[in-house]
Design a protein around this motif. Structure first.
Motif, mmCIF file in Angstrom:
data_model
loop_
_atom_site.group_PDB
_atom_site.id
_atom_site.type_symbol
_atom_site.label_atom_id
_atom_site.label_comp_id
_atom_site.label_asym_id
_atom_site.label_seq_id
_atom_site.Cartn_x
_atom_site.Cartn_y
_atom_site.Cartn_z
ATOM 1 N N VAL A 1 0.837 -1.201 0.000
ATOM 2 C CA VAL A 1 0.000 0.000 0.000
ATOM 3 C C VAL A 1 0.871 1.250 0.000
ATOM 4 C CG1 VAL A 1 -1.677 1.329 1.355
ATOM 5 C CG2 VAL A 1 -1.949 -1.148 1.106
ATOM 6 N N ALA A 2 1.946 1.227 0.783
ATOM 7 C CA ALA A 2 2.847 2.384 0.844
ATOM 8 C C ALA A 2 3.477 2.666 -0.515
ATOM 9 C CB ALA A 2 3.926 2.144 1.893
ATOM 10 N N CYS A 3 3.818 1.616 -1.250
ATOM 11 C CA CYS A 3 4.445 1.793 -2.568
ATOM 12 C C CYS A 3 3.448 2.249 -3.629
ATOM 13 C CB CYS A 3 5.110 0.487 -3.016
ATOM 14 S SG CYS A 3 6.591 0.062 -2.072
ATOM 15 N N LEU A 4 2.152 2.155 -3.333
ATOM 16 C CA LEU A 4 1.148 2.649 -4.275
ATOM 17 C C LEU A 4 1.204 4.171 -4.388
ATOM 18 C CD1 LEU A 4 -2.025 0.513 -3.428
ATOM 19 C CD2 LEU A 4 -0.736 0.493 -5.569
ATOM 20 N N ARG A 5 1.553 4.830 -3.292
ATOM 21 C CA ARG A 5 1.630 6.286 -3.264
ATOM 22 C C ARG A 5 2.989 6.713 -2.702
ATOM 23 N NH1 ARG A 5 -2.018 5.498 -5.997
ATOM 24 N NH2 ARG A 5 -4.178 6.253 -5.899
ATOM 25 N N PRO A 6 4.065 6.482 -3.473
ATOM 26 C CA PRO A 6 5.404 6.793 -2.957
ATOM 27 C C PRO A 6 5.623 8.287 -2.713
ATOM 28 C CG PRO A 6 5.493 6.276 -5.311
ATOM 29 C CD PRO A 6 4.106 5.947 -4.842
ATOM 30 N N VAL B 1 0.100 8.670 3.279
ATOM 31 C CA VAL B 1 -0.214 7.273 2.988
ATOM 32 C C VAL B 1 0.878 6.356 3.532
ATOM 33 C CG1 VAL B 1 -0.531 5.565 1.154
ATOM 34 C CG2 VAL B 1 -1.609 7.812 0.970
ATOM 35 N N ILE B 2 2.137 6.730 3.306
ATOM 36 C CA ILE B 2 3.258 5.907 3.771
ATOM 37 C C ILE B 2 3.262 5.809 5.289
ATOM 38 C CG2 ILE B 2 5.773 5.774 3.898
ATOM 39 C CD1 ILE B 2 5.880 7.067 1.136
ATOM 40 N N ALA C 1 0.198 1.381 10.732
ATOM 41 C CA ALA C 1 -0.745 0.267 10.865
ATOM 42 C C ALA C 1 -0.010 -1.062 10.924
ATOM 43 C CB ALA C 1 -1.729 0.285 9.699
ATOM 44 N N ALA C 2 1.025 -1.211 10.083
ATOM 45 C CA ALA C 2 1.794 -2.460 10.078
ATOM 46 C C ALA C 2 2.483 -2.685 11.413
ATOM 47 C CB ALA C 2 2.835 -2.420 8.952
ATOM 48 N N LEU C 3 3.105 -1.645 11.950
ATOM 49 C CA LEU C 3 3.791 -1.780 13.241
ATOM 50 C C LEU C 3 2.799 -2.079 14.362
ATOM 51 C CD1 LEU C 3 6.394 1.142 12.976
ATOM 52 C CD2 LEU C 3 6.860 -1.310 12.865
ATOM 53 N N SER C 4 1.683 -1.361 14.380
ATOM 54 C CA SER C 4 0.694 -1.550 15.452
ATOM 55 C C SER C 4 0.101 -2.954 15.428
ATOM 56 C CB SER C 4 -0.428 -0.509 15.316
ATOM 57 O OG SER C 4 0.082 0.799 15.403
ATOM 58 N N LEU C 5 -0.295 -3.424 14.238
ATOM 59 C CA LEU C 5 -0.897 -4.755 14.138
ATOM 60 C C LEU C 5 0.127 -5.852 14.410
ATOM 61 C CD1 LEU C 5 -3.176 -4.213 11.003
ATOM 62 C CD2 LEU C 5 -3.893 -4.422 13.395
ATOM 63 N N SER C 6 1.362 -5.656 13.967
ATOM 64 C CA SER C 6 2.412 -6.648 14.234
ATOM 65 C C SER C 6 2.672 -6.775 15.728
ATOM 66 C CB SER C 6 3.708 -6.264 13.512
ATOM 67 O OG SER C 6 3.532 -6.234 12.116
#
Length: 313
Positions: free
Chosen positions: A141-146, A151-152, A158-163
């Motif tokens: 998702v982050a690479c969709l809007r570099p 967005v990044i 979100a990735a850090l929180s869910l992990s």
């Protein structure tokens, strides 16, 4: 008139799993043939030194995942040392290519000499797979809007929180309490030593390291392809690879997502980057498959050497 019922061809699960593997191999071969011209260009332009560096980064990424696996195992009651758990994780990488999706945990159990509950190993692998899907999807998702910091930032947060949430979740106890039937069906029993909380700082560090190592290794694979990738196409292709990988992990019956990953990458690429030739995206996906095979083979050797070193220490 009665007679014996003829068993269905796929009644034997082994036949079914092998059939899925063969179907995946057929899809992989077909994609390689369809993209043969661009595939030849990609392979011809690949820088061997950069590819080797990508493999080295990939091994470091797997070692980081091994550390995460060690933390998850400790959470579920494992008494093994971190080095032994990391070695067992690295040694088990070839198991994901064997039909059945259980051989990696079996190889880990064998490497640990059955000193750890197999239930704990199975649950740790499920948690690790969940974290991998979360982080890979977020990177895609982050690479969709570099060019969009918002967005990044949101995707990585979100990735850090869910992990971290997965790492700190008492998964075994929740499975046992929420669904005794599922627990019995999967033969999962909460480890006897109980739940061990993961320190927040350690969880943040592990989530950040695995996320960063994943991105660096993947970017290095793209860099190895050289000038064959047009300017400005790196981010969309990388997004396609990440989202295709996350999709393939959901195709549980197919060993290592063979064929499914490449087909999913091609499909995602056609949707998010219609201006990039789909054959080029397929070629990069096949290069990434070669990279993964090299990484997994190297991990096997590194895990064996680490295990020998720990025994002689």
């Amino acid at each position: 008139m009665t007679g014996k019922r003829v068993p269905h061809l796929f009644a034997d699960r082994r036949v079914y799993r092998i059939a899925l593997l063969l179907c995946g191999a057929v899809v992989l071969t077909w994609l390689a043939w369809e993209a043969r011209n661009d595939l030849q260009r990609v392979l011809a332009s690949t820088h061997p030194s950069v590819f080797v560096a990508a493999v080295a980064l990939g091994v470091l990424f797997m070692a980081a995942q091994g550390m995460l696996f060690s933390r998850l195992m400790t959470k579920h009651g494992s008494q093994n040392e971190t080095g032994n758990l990391v070695a067992a994780f690295l040694l088990s990488q070839p198991g994901k290519y064997i039909p059945g999706k259980i051989w990696s945990p079996v190889m880990q159990s064998f490497a640990l000499k059955q000193e750890t509950s197999f239930a704990g190993i199975a649950i740790a692998n499920m948690e690790l797979a969940a974290i991998a899907i979360i982080q890979t999807t977020a990177l895609g998702v982050a690479c969709l809007r570099p060019g969009s910091p918002l967005v990044i930032t949101c995707a990585l947060a979100a990735a850090l929180s869910l992990s971290i949430a997965v790492m700190m979740l008492p998964t075994a106890m929740l499975i046992a309490r929420a669904s005794p039937r599922l627990t019995t069906m999967l033969r999962i029993r909460p480890p006897g030593n109980g739940y061990r909380n993961t320190p927040l700082r350690e969880a943040i560090a592990l989530a950040g390291v695995t996320l960063g190592a994943n991105f660096l290794a993947s970017w290095c694979v793209l860099s190895a392809a050289g000038s064959v990738i047009p300017s400005g196409a790196h981010a969309p292709i990388l997004s396609s690879l990440y989202l295709g990988f996350a999709t393939s992990m959901l195709a549980i019956p197919v060993p290592a997502g063979i064929g499914i990953r490449e087909a999913a990458t091609a499909g995602v690429g056609a949707y998010i980057a219609p201006g990039i030739p789909n054959s080029l995206i397929i070629s990069i996906a096949l290069l990434a498959r070669c990279w993964q095979l090299a990484v997994d083979g190297t991990c096997l050797g590194v895990g064996a050497m680490l295990q020998v070193y720990l025994k002689r220490r």
